[in-house]
Design an enzyme around this catalytic site. Sequence first.
Site, PDB file in Angstrom:
ATOM      1  N   THR A  71      62.673  33.884  37.007  1.00 44.80           N
ATOM      2  CA  THR A  71      62.385  32.681  37.783  1.00 44.80           C
ATOM      3  C   THR A  71      63.580  32.642  38.788  1.00 44.80           C
ATOM      4  O   THR A  71      64.734  32.847  38.304  1.00 44.80           O
ATOM      5  CB  THR A  71      62.512  31.455  36.787  1.00 44.80           C
ATOM      6  N   GLU A 100      58.063  29.955  32.861  1.00 43.30           N
ATOM      7  CA  GLU A 100      58.378  29.739  31.323  1.00 43.30           C
ATOM      8  C   GLU A 100      57.050  29.367  30.638  1.00 43.30           C
ATOM      9  O   GLU A 100      57.110  29.396  29.478  1.00 43.30           O
ATOM     10  CB  GLU A 100      59.602  28.918  30.961  1.00 43.30           C
ATOM     11  N   LYS A 105      72.165  10.109  40.068  1.00 45.50           N
ATOM     12  CA  LYS A 105      72.597   9.273  39.236  1.00 45.50           C
ATOM     13  C   LYS A 105      73.694   8.362  39.859  1.00 45.50           C
ATOM     14  O   LYS A 105      74.820   8.519  40.372  1.00 45.50           O
ATOM     15  CB  LYS A 105      73.383  10.143  38.307  1.00 45.50           C
ATOM     16  N   TRP A 157      69.382   6.444  36.591  1.00 47.07           N
ATOM     17  CA  TRP A 157      68.796   7.402  37.414  1.00 47.07           C
ATOM     18  C   TRP A 157      67.860   6.978  38.475  1.00 47.07           C
ATOM     19  O   TRP A 157      66.870   6.090  38.271  1.00 47.07           O
ATOM     20  CB  TRP A 157      68.054   8.324  36.550  1.00 47.07           C
TER      21      TRP A 157
HETATM   22  N1  LIG Z   1      52.095  19.990  39.930  1.00 45.74           N
HETATM   23  C1  LIG Z   1      53.303  20.078  40.043  1.00 45.74           C
HETATM   24  N2  LIG Z   1      53.964  18.912  40.617  1.00 45.74           N
HETATM   25  C2  LIG Z   1      55.531  18.959  40.699  1.00 45.74           C
HETATM   26  N3  LIG Z   1      56.073  19.948  40.474  1.00 45.74           N
HETATM   27  C3  LIG Z   1      55.842  21.038  39.793  1.00 45.74           C
HETATM   28  C4  LIG Z   1      54.118  21.241  39.650  1.00 45.74           C
HETATM   29  N4  LIG Z   1      53.970  22.376  39.422  1.00 45.74           N
HETATM   30  C5  LIG Z   1      55.003  23.020  38.977  1.00 45.74           C
HETATM   31  N5  LIG Z   1      56.187  22.105  39.671  1.00 45.74           N
HETATM   32  C6  LIG Z   1      57.510  22.595  39.798  1.00 45.74           C
HETATM   33  O1  LIG Z   1      57.717  23.886  39.718  1.00 45.74           O
HETATM   34  C7  LIG Z   1      58.721  24.324  38.838  1.00 45.74           C
HETATM   35  C8  LIG Z   1      58.276  25.537  38.062  1.00 45.74           C
HETATM   36  O2  LIG Z   1      58.669  26.856  38.983  1.00 45.74           O
HETATM   37  P1  LIG Z   1      58.164  28.443  38.645  1.00 45.74           P
HETATM   38  O3  LIG Z   1      58.775  28.479  37.426  1.00 45.74           O
HETATM   39  O4  LIG Z   1      58.676  28.691  39.933  1.00 45.74           O
HETATM   40  O5  LIG Z   1      56.843  28.321  38.786  1.00 45.74           O
HETATM   41  C9  LIG Z   1      58.355  23.349  37.511  1.00 45.74           C
HETATM   42  O6  LIG Z   1      59.404  23.215  36.806  1.00 45.74           O
HETATM   43  C10 LIG Z   1      58.402  22.082  38.529  1.00 45.74           C
HETATM   44  O7  LIG Z   1      59.554  21.560  38.992  1.00 45.74           O
END
Ligand SMILES: Nc1ncnc2c1ncn2[C@@H]1O[C@H](COP(=O)(O)O)[C@@H](O)[C@H]1O
Lengths: 546, 546
Positions: free
Chosen positions: A185, A330, A437, A442
């Site tokens: 990631t 993850e 913050k 928040w």
């Molecule tokens: N439908 C969604 N709406 C908002 N944020 C999302 C969504 N799906 C994934 N994310 C964001 O993408 C992150 C994951 O990124 P990645 O591991 O690169 O796929 C998550 O922790 C979220 O912050």
Amino acid sequence: MLGLMMQTPLLLSSILTHAARSFPDVEIISRTLDRPDHVTNYAGLLRRSSQVANALTALGVKQGDRVATLAWNGYRHLELYYGISCIGAVCHTVNPRLFVEQIVYIINHAEDRIVFFDLSFVDLVKTLMPKCPSVEKWIYLGEAADAKTAGAGDFPSYEELLTGRSDLYAWPLLDENTACGLCYTSGTTGNPKGVLYAHRSAVLHSFAAALPDACRISLNDTVAFISPMFHAMSWGMPYCAPAMGSKLVMPGQKVDGESLHRLFEEHGVTFANGVPTVWLGYVQYLQSAGVRPTTLNRVLIGGTACPSSLMEALQDDYGVEVLHVWGMTETSPVATISKALPKHKTQSKSERRDRQLKQGRAVFGVEIGIRDGDNNELPHDGKAFGDLVIRGPWIARSYYKMPESERADGWFFTGDVATIDEEGYMQITDRSKDVIKSGGEWISSIELENLAMAHPEISEAAVIGVKHPKWDERPLVVAVRRKGSKLTPAELLAFYDGKIAKWWMPDDVLFVDELPHGATGKLLKTKLRELYGDHVLPTIEHAKTG
Amino acid sequence: MLGLMMQTPLLLSSILTHAARSFPDVEIISRTLDRPDHVTNYAGLLRRSSQVANALTALGVKQGDRVATLAWNGYRHLELYYGISCIGAVCHTVNPRLFVEQIVYIINHAEDRIVFFDLSFVDLVKTLMPKCPSVEKWIYLGEAADAKTAGAGDFPSYEELLTGRSDLYAWPLLDENTACGLCYTSGTTGNPKGVLYAHRSAVLHSFAAALPDACRISLNDTVAFISPMFHAMSWGMPYCAPAMGSKLVMPGQKVDGESLHRLFEEHGVTFANGVPTVWLGYVQYLQSAGVRPTTLNRVLIGGTACPSSLMEALQDDYGVEVLHVWGMTETSPVATISKALPKHKTQSKSERRDRQLKQGRAVFGVEIGIRDGDNNELPHDGKAFGDLVIRGPWIARSYYKMPESERADGWFFTGDVATIDEEGYMQITDRSKDVIKSGGEWISSIELENLAMAHPEISEAAVIGVKHPKWDERPLVVAVRRKGSKLTPAELLAFYDGKIAKWWMPDDVLFVDELPHGATGKLLKTKLRELYGDHVLPTIEHAKTG
Ligand SMILES: Nc1ncnc2c1ncn2[C@@H]1O[C@H](COP(=O)(O)O)[C@@H](O)[C@H]1O
């Protein structure tokens, strides 16, 4: 007392052989840059993956070895997925959009022994080679003849490697917890962290993702993997769709709106996955070209929140259902999906739309919760927001070579901040590190961003916390105006009036020409904080003098 | 190298808690004989199952202990399913339709400690009690007040047992291979054999059965369990449907056509499972009453082959899709389902119907094959027929307390004889023990039966092998004529002419008033062989003199 059922392990080789046996002639289409579409089928996938397995074995690849790919979505990449994983080695999908230093870090951290790359990455590979000592072989995904045109003359080719190999392989009966895939990631801070998928997690995720209330993947579907195969394994679809016997379509390198529309229409695509940016481009193309999708009936959208205008365009104008999904590398990644319940049928369209914009409910198999700063469970009332936590059989327990990242309590902390309502619909309100913050409370940066983006003259907006002597942090809007707009900061702030609590009101607005985006298209808040974190808020003077 | 995903076990308690958390207010309806329909929901199911768990714990029930049920489909039975299994004990569903000696054998073999029974079985229980020394407690499924009317005065009641118990229970994190359920198969020869299901197999089966190309179970469904909960756990639906969040409907004791139609209409049932006999009664009722189903859209039919007239009536006259399934107690039971492939769309209706009458293709997760008498694999050409074998994570490995029944090669031999065609559609042609062995070759008794039943004047027919000095065995038709028919044996034999190979021609026909059926409605071929196995074929004289 244990039951007396068979101990058949859940393995990717079962998916591969099931697809080849039950759906031998179902097609797998790959678009290429310079040739007609490549067509094979599941029987062919099994044969070629077997050849890959035989070639890797001949090269001395052993169970647990990492074998990397630097490739777009196409049949060779898919063959590698199965050929590598089904012998018990680990298919490490490297994201070529990362910065070179990150790619170097990732390959070295994974200690990849072989890297398979698409010819479009030959220059990148030449840069990487001297910096990646663990890699014994760099092999390009093409035929011998491709080398000349692409400047890959010094590298062995994938097709030569496979030539003459047997297309039979006796897949080992692995422990189902054997690692099958590795994906880093691109955390916005610190080094990338590796998620090590297992055969078991991949198979269970395939079952869950295919369910009627998740992506409802069927043998009647033609599934296009638009999300890259180097990003959370294209959201698990290269495992799920073959298990269900869907026809497959892979776009190669080009995912602009026009290319997608042509691809979908030519091959009868019914389902595709991708981030909002991709679908925005697609919808823009449909609008400007005045064409409509004729076979696509639903899209899986995630990665960042699905904008409501996009959802409306797809659903209302084009009859394409949006499956709004939340997940992360993850989480394999399908974790929550926004889908209406039967009792919602009587609600108004706007109520339904608002709910669909939430990230949805946990799919069967995973469990979610929200926690406050002291790790207490927060109520599911749609208002309380806190750290989103998750657990289940396809959720990462810890990162590769970071045993300290495993939590004793068995939950994974996502880094997202969310609410969960009475009906279980989760809504991301922020990333933990982006939450502002202010005076111990928040403020959701995402909510402020969404409001800004709802202004007709704003094309993109970000909100970050900026240091403030009295309140610790206060919100700053950094936004891009639509072409020709003369909107003033005061006008944008006035637009917030009445839509948020008073103390959430941003302290300032900066208009810029563009916002920084990362490799996967996400807004780079770190970069924004670097650029504007020291911006002096007009309210500071107030605080001083007031 | 092992992956780094969470080791969350697949447990029935996850289904129970998922349903209660995600679908708390989704209804569970139970029809009773003498009261209005009982209505609860998944939140209620969790509370009551927790009370069951607390009660069992108080009674000293430990992990691995067998706790039996003698009950129809209803909410208390469902509470027991979860309450017993989720604490790690084994829910032994006893089939009350078996002969008393078989029930005694089963309870003693299982060493059940407690038996929960419906009041309609109070007389049966009084017969069983002195013969079942392992049982410490017989508890009837009712309230204290029910005892008087039903003659159960000497027994404790289920409701008294639960009164005052906490409705919270901290479900143990069991090994997912822990036994959860026990169901004996009423083999037509020898003693019943126990199939010991595991949490893992039940959860995986739930995923597989719910898939879009299997039963496509969704939160939009109202699922009626018509197949008894004492027969292969109502085909796994009490696990699958709650996991998916469907509304549940249980019929209690009455499954005649009229009762079913009313139940379905009153509660909006969309999906139900059952053997052909049940659906024949249902269709007959619809026809005679001139009514139509308004919500039912598909039924899962298995247990014996689905007659084509039934399939036609349901699909063509009433628009109810037939999901023709094959499975057995040992396969959890969903193993194959007959569903068309996209390429079949262009075929004629009769081609599609013929294929649908086959038992179908293996669902994702299980693998099937056919073997000749020497255990060699037979080709999948739709012609070769042999012993049907199966393997997968929800298939029995061996029977309870019969370790010798485990096969070294990892396959389960089903006792069915089948063909598998080029497209993977399996068709049962016989039971291994019913196949007629004539001159070293096999004749399918089922094929001959189906042909006889296709004769307009035959209402039911069976074909058995009868001893023959020259050919070892030859086919004998035992048939029931429709009321008023004067059909002669010669006429029936003439009807076979041209429809089968010459040497398959039955040697004789006997017309009888009725055929013997077992507890689950299946034709009792053993009984038939007992009655008619010594029938002297007219062809024997030929053989002697010819
Ligand atoms: N439908 C969604 N709406 C908002 N944020 C999302 C969504 N799906 C994934 N994310 C964001 O993408 C992150 C994951 O990124 P990645 O591991 O690169 O796929 C998550 O922790 C979220 O912050």
